[in-house]
Design an enzyme around this catalytic site. Sequence first.
Site, PDB file in Angstrom:
ATOM      1  N   PHE A 149       0.815  -1.224   0.000  1.00  0.00           N
ATOM      2  CA  PHE A 149       0.000   0.000   0.000  1.00  0.00           C
ATOM      3  C   PHE A 149       0.847   1.271   0.000  1.00  0.00           C
ATOM      4  O   PHE A 149       0.315   2.351   0.248  1.00  0.00           O
ATOM      5  CB  PHE A 149      -0.952  -0.009   1.208  1.00  0.00           C
ATOM      6  CG  PHE A 149      -1.996  -1.099   1.130  1.00  0.00           C
ATOM      7  CD1 PHE A 149      -3.174  -0.914   0.417  1.00  0.00           C
ATOM      8  CD2 PHE A 149      -1.787  -2.323   1.744  1.00  0.00           C
ATOM      9  CE1 PHE A 149      -4.118  -1.919   0.324  1.00  0.00           C
ATOM     10  CE2 PHE A 149      -2.728  -3.348   1.651  1.00  0.00           C
ATOM     11  CZ  PHE A 149      -3.895  -3.146   0.935  1.00  0.00           C
ATOM     12  N   LYS A 151       2.945   4.596  -1.084  1.00  0.00           N
ATOM     13  CA  LYS A 151       2.681   5.631  -2.075  1.00  0.00           C
ATOM     14  C   LYS A 151       4.026   6.162  -2.576  1.00  0.00           C
ATOM     15  O   LYS A 151       4.919   6.427  -1.757  1.00  0.00           O
ATOM     16  CB  LYS A 151       1.888   6.797  -1.461  1.00  0.00           C
ATOM     17  CG  LYS A 151       0.574   6.370  -0.835  1.00  0.00           C
ATOM     18  CD  LYS A 151      -0.171   7.547  -0.231  1.00  0.00           C
ATOM     19  CE  LYS A 151       0.441   8.132   1.035  1.00  0.00           C
ATOM     20  NZ  LYS A 151       0.533   7.235   2.199  1.00  0.00           N
ATOM     21  N   GLU A 152       4.163   6.284  -3.885  1.00  0.00           N
ATOM     22  CA  GLU A 152       5.391   6.886  -4.403  1.00  0.00           C
ATOM     23  C   GLU A 152       5.511   8.285  -3.830  1.00  0.00           C
ATOM     24  O   GLU A 152       4.527   8.992  -3.674  1.00  0.00           O
ATOM     25  CB  GLU A 152       5.361   6.926  -5.937  1.00  0.00           C
ATOM     26  CG  GLU A 152       5.551   5.541  -6.525  1.00  0.00           C
ATOM     27  CD  GLU A 152       5.395   5.503  -8.036  1.00  0.00           C
ATOM     28  OE1 GLU A 152       5.593   6.526  -8.692  1.00  0.00           O
ATOM     29  OE2 GLU A 152       5.067   4.419  -8.556  1.00  0.00           O
ATOM     30  N   CYS A 264      -0.804   2.888 -10.708  1.00  0.00           N
ATOM     31  CA  CYS A 264      -1.725   2.045  -9.937  1.00  0.00           C
ATOM     32  C   CYS A 264      -3.202   2.340 -10.180  1.00  0.00           C
ATOM     33  O   CYS A 264      -3.916   1.477 -10.675  1.00  0.00           O
ATOM     34  CB  CYS A 264      -1.396   2.158  -8.455  1.00  0.00           C
ATOM     35  SG  CYS A 264       0.217   1.458  -8.075  1.00  0.00           S
ATOM     36  N   LYS A 267      -4.712   1.611 -13.756  1.00  0.00           N
ATOM     37  CA  LYS A 267      -4.684   0.199 -14.147  1.00  0.00           C
ATOM     38  C   LYS A 267      -5.515  -0.665 -13.201  1.00  0.00           C
ATOM     39  O   LYS A 267      -6.160  -1.612 -13.628  1.00  0.00           O
ATOM     40  CB  LYS A 267      -3.237  -0.298 -14.263  1.00  0.00           C
ATOM     41  CG  LYS A 267      -2.651  -0.940 -13.034  1.00  0.00           C
ATOM     42  CD  LYS A 267      -1.333  -1.613 -13.335  1.00  0.00           C
ATOM     43  CE  LYS A 267      -0.539  -1.896 -12.076  1.00  0.00           C
ATOM     44  NZ  LYS A 267      -1.193  -2.683 -11.036  1.00  0.00           N
ATOM     45  N   LYS A 325       2.388  12.795  -9.844  1.00  0.00           N
ATOM     46  CA  LYS A 325       2.190  13.501  -8.576  1.00  0.00           C
ATOM     47  C   LYS A 325       3.554  13.972  -8.075  1.00  0.00           C
ATOM     48  O   LYS A 325       4.584  13.548  -8.614  1.00  0.00           O
ATOM     49  CB  LYS A 325       1.478  12.616  -7.551  1.00  0.00           C
ATOM     50  CG  LYS A 325       2.298  11.436  -7.069  1.00  0.00           C
ATOM     51  CD  LYS A 325       1.550  10.792  -5.925  1.00  0.00           C
ATOM     52  CE  LYS A 325       2.359   9.693  -5.298  1.00  0.00           C
ATOM     53  NZ  LYS A 325       1.706   9.094  -4.169  1.00  0.00           N
ATOM     54  N   ARG A 332       3.942   7.494 -15.505  1.00  0.00           N
ATOM     55  CA  ARG A 332       2.961   6.574 -16.083  1.00  0.00           C
ATOM     56  C   ARG A 332       1.544   7.147 -15.902  1.00  0.00           C
ATOM     57  O   ARG A 332       1.154   7.504 -14.798  1.00  0.00           O
ATOM     58  CB  ARG A 332       3.078   5.187 -15.425  1.00  0.00           C
ATOM     59  CG  ARG A 332       4.362   4.463 -15.847  1.00  0.00           C
ATOM     60  CD  ARG A 332       4.531   3.132 -15.166  1.00  0.00           C
ATOM     61  NE  ARG A 332       5.059   3.242 -13.812  1.00  0.00           N
ATOM     62  CZ  ARG A 332       5.440   2.206 -13.057  1.00  0.00           C
ATOM     63  NH1 ARG A 332       5.335   0.976 -13.543  1.00  0.00           N
ATOM     64  NH2 ARG A 332       5.916   2.380 -11.840  1.00  0.00           N
TER      65      ARG A 332
HETATM   66  N1  LIG Z   1       4.359   1.864  -7.815  1.00  0.00           N
HETATM   67  C1  LIG Z   1       3.541   1.895  -6.782  1.00  0.00           C
HETATM   68  O1  LIG Z   1       3.292   2.946  -6.183  1.00  0.00           O
HETATM   69  C2  LIG Z   1       2.869   0.635  -6.301  1.00  0.00           C
HETATM   70  C3  LIG Z   1       2.258   0.625  -5.044  1.00  0.00           C
HETATM   71  C4  LIG Z   1       1.654  -0.545  -4.602  1.00  0.00           C
HETATM   72  C5  LIG Z   1       1.643  -1.664  -5.416  1.00  0.00           C
HETATM   73  N2  LIG Z   1       2.224  -1.617  -6.651  1.00  0.00           N
HETATM   74  C6  LIG Z   1       2.224  -2.841  -7.447  1.00  0.00           C
HETATM   75  O2  LIG Z   1       3.507  -3.460  -7.310  1.00  0.00           O
HETATM   76  C7  LIG Z   1       3.896  -4.102  -8.538  1.00  0.00           C
HETATM   77  C8  LIG Z   1       5.201  -3.517  -9.022  1.00  0.00           C
HETATM   78  O3  LIG Z   1       5.016  -2.138  -9.281  1.00  0.00           O
HETATM   79  P1  LIG Z   1       6.227  -1.142  -9.541  1.00  0.00           P
HETATM   80  O4  LIG Z   1       5.649   0.209  -9.635  1.00  0.00           O
HETATM   81  O5  LIG Z   1       7.305  -1.441  -8.563  1.00  0.00           O
HETATM   82  O6  LIG Z   1       6.678  -1.636 -10.998  1.00  0.00           O
HETATM   83  P2  LIG Z   1       8.027  -1.280 -11.754  1.00  0.00           P
HETATM   84  O7  LIG Z   1       7.689  -1.354 -13.195  1.00  0.00           O
HETATM   85  O8  LIG Z   1       8.638  -0.044 -11.201  1.00  0.00           O
HETATM   86  O9  LIG Z   1       9.006  -2.485 -11.352  1.00  0.00           O
HETATM   87  C9  LIG Z   1       8.807  -3.797 -11.744  1.00  0.00           C
HETATM   88  C10 LIG Z   1      10.176  -4.421 -11.897  1.00  0.00           C
HETATM   89  O10 LIG Z   1      10.006  -5.820 -12.153  1.00  0.00           O
HETATM   90  C11 LIG Z   1      11.008  -6.208 -13.076  1.00  0.00           C
HETATM   91  N3  LIG Z   1      10.600  -7.463 -13.713  1.00  0.00           N
HETATM   92  C12 LIG Z   1       9.578  -7.677 -14.577  1.00  0.00           C
HETATM   93  N4  LIG Z   1       9.532  -8.968 -14.939  1.00  0.00           N
HETATM   94  C13 LIG Z   1      10.545  -9.596 -14.296  1.00  0.00           C
HETATM   95  C14 LIG Z   1      11.015 -10.924 -14.248  1.00  0.00           C
HETATM   96  N5  LIG Z   1      10.419 -11.854 -14.985  1.00  0.00           N
HETATM   97  N6  LIG Z   1      12.075 -11.206 -13.489  1.00  0.00           N
HETATM   98  C15 LIG Z   1      12.694 -10.251 -12.750  1.00  0.00           C
HETATM   99  N7  LIG Z   1      12.288  -8.958 -12.751  1.00  0.00           N
HETATM  100  C16 LIG Z   1      11.230  -8.635 -13.503  1.00  0.00           C
HETATM  101  C17 LIG Z   1      11.116  -5.033 -14.035  1.00  0.00           C
HETATM  102  O11 LIG Z   1      12.317  -5.028 -14.757  1.00  0.00           O
HETATM  103  C18 LIG Z   1      10.981  -3.866 -13.074  1.00  0.00           C
HETATM  104  O12 LIG Z   1      12.240  -3.411 -12.617  1.00  0.00           O
HETATM  105  C19 LIG Z   1       2.724  -3.877  -9.497  1.00  0.00           C
HETATM  106  O13 LIG Z   1       1.870  -4.970  -9.413  1.00  0.00           O
HETATM  107  C20 LIG Z   1       2.038  -2.640  -8.939  1.00  0.00           C
HETATM  108  O14 LIG Z   1       0.679  -2.580  -9.262  1.00  0.00           O
HETATM  109  C21 LIG Z   1       2.853  -0.501  -7.109  1.00  0.00           C
END
Ligand SMILES: NC(=O)c1ccc[n+]([C@@H]2O[C@H](COP(=O)([O-])OP(=O)(O)OC[C@H]3O[C@@H](n4cnc5c(N)ncnc54)[C@H](O)[C@@H]3O)[C@@H](O)[C@H]2O)c1
Length: 434
Positions: A149, A151-152, A264, A267, A325, A332
């Site tokens: 949960f 937040k960036e 987030c 999507k 933000k 994104r």
């Molecule tokens: N960004 C947010 O604020 C946030 C907050 C809560 C939850 N989430 C969720 O967390 C998950 C990750 O989000 P994120 O923003 O960190 O994504 P991101 O795109 O910043 O990072 C994902 C990473 O996974 C790596 N990756 C992809 N496939 C791979 C594989 N097969 N093996 C190894 N590495 C691999 C990518 O290279 C990338 O570095 C998503 O499901 C997202 O919905 C994101």
Amino acid sequence: MNISVIGTGYVGLVTGVCLADSGNTVYCVDNDENKIKMLNKGEIPIYEPGLEEIVDKNVKNGRLFFTSGLSSAVKKTDVVFIAVGTPPMDDGEADLSNIFEVANKIASSIDRYKVVVVKSTVPVGTCIQVENIIGKKSHDFDVVSNPEFLKEGTAIEDFQRPDRIIIGINKKGTHLKAKEVMDGIYEPFVRTGAPIYFMDTNSSELSKYAANSMLAVRITFMNELANLCSLTGANVDNIRIGIGSDKRIGKSFLFPGIGYGGSCFPKDVKALYKTAKGKGYDFKLLKAADEVNSSQKEVLLSFILKHFKSNIKNKTFAVWGLSFKPKTDDIREAPSLVIISKLLSYGAKIRAYDPAAMKNTKKVFPRIEYAKDMYDALKGADALVIATEWNDFRTPDFDKMKNSLSDKSIFDGRNIYIPKKMKEMGFHYFSIGR
Ligand SMILES: NC(=O)c1ccc[n+]([C@@H]2O[C@H](COP(=O)([O-])OP(=O)(O)OC[C@H]3O[C@@H](n4cnc5c(N)ncnc54)[C@H](O)[C@@H]3O)[C@@H](O)[C@H]2O)c1
């Protein structure tokens, strides 16, 4: 404890470093070799306040490692977090190919009991699918759902001081190995009394989508209300205060603007709609929120076209704020991208500035001008568009702004200035619902 975190993005890197900081040995894994190379050179691939210092500290004390070797990291560790991306497909459904690829690799690397923790945001039922994939190999393991949960912009703080931790485990019983492991991992982060809620994996997975969708709907409601305010002469600020003091409603997430963005909300709203649709349920509220949000990103453009009587060809617009933000470099689904691309389609020119997101934006718009600071962006510009409410923009030198902007107009998508004062200073000032 020895932990691997697969996926070293916004969530994986923060998770890995915070778990290392609480005393674990952590292997952060990514299949993006470039990212791993940067991290091993001490460079942080994303902008997140406080991240660099804590990465540096834990690398130096020998508890944090970066590698592209998934299999060896899994073998060295007792707990494997999956934090890879789950981006939307064209129809809005979450693309789970990264999750399943990683699950298959874990399946072939598993050599003793492990807890596999799905931290990525995944549709209901995914943990059971991951369990089935890994279950084809015979070693003992548990798959746990543990949505994130954070937040960036405040990710470290959010991870270290969470409102709550949600953990989905399907096995029943009080002395479950996986439950003990998860309790142990999170114990340092819940000392101030934040609860850990245990539930089944389906409920845990759905809780994450429910939280993001409810927040997205709440913002969308305020955006629509602001649009109505513009038509009626009411002031959305007054309404926000009026309704926010009702305890049942609360004050947060009531600020209208030019639509939610990021990796987030957009999507997750779409993916939850698709999940419901797949079960034969038409979740109308989510569809409406998604549609309203798309049109909200164009609200400033309608103000601009009206003000300039649709004649903006060759006019120059300074754009302050590109990230979705403040305090992140993440662009994104950022409203700024929609605004810039619309302005360009009308033949306008752009001078953009953002404290952190220009590098990412250059990949999308390589040919617009990028300014060296916020005032440099105003040079030769007719008008200013504010797309992100970075603190830097809140108390600017208004005289300097007035002297730079030939039309003296400001289109503020984040309501950061007071309309009366702006008018008194001689600006044409447009904001949302005021
Ligand atoms: N960004 C947010 O604020 C946030 C907050 C809560 C939850 N989430 C969720 O967390 C998950 C990750 O989000 P994120 O923003 O960190 O994504 P991101 O795109 O910043 O990072 C994902 C990473 O996974 C790596 N990756 C992809 N496939 C791979 C594989 N097969 N093996 C190894 N590495 C691999 C990518 O290279 C990338 O570095 C998503 O499901 C997202 O919905 C994101």
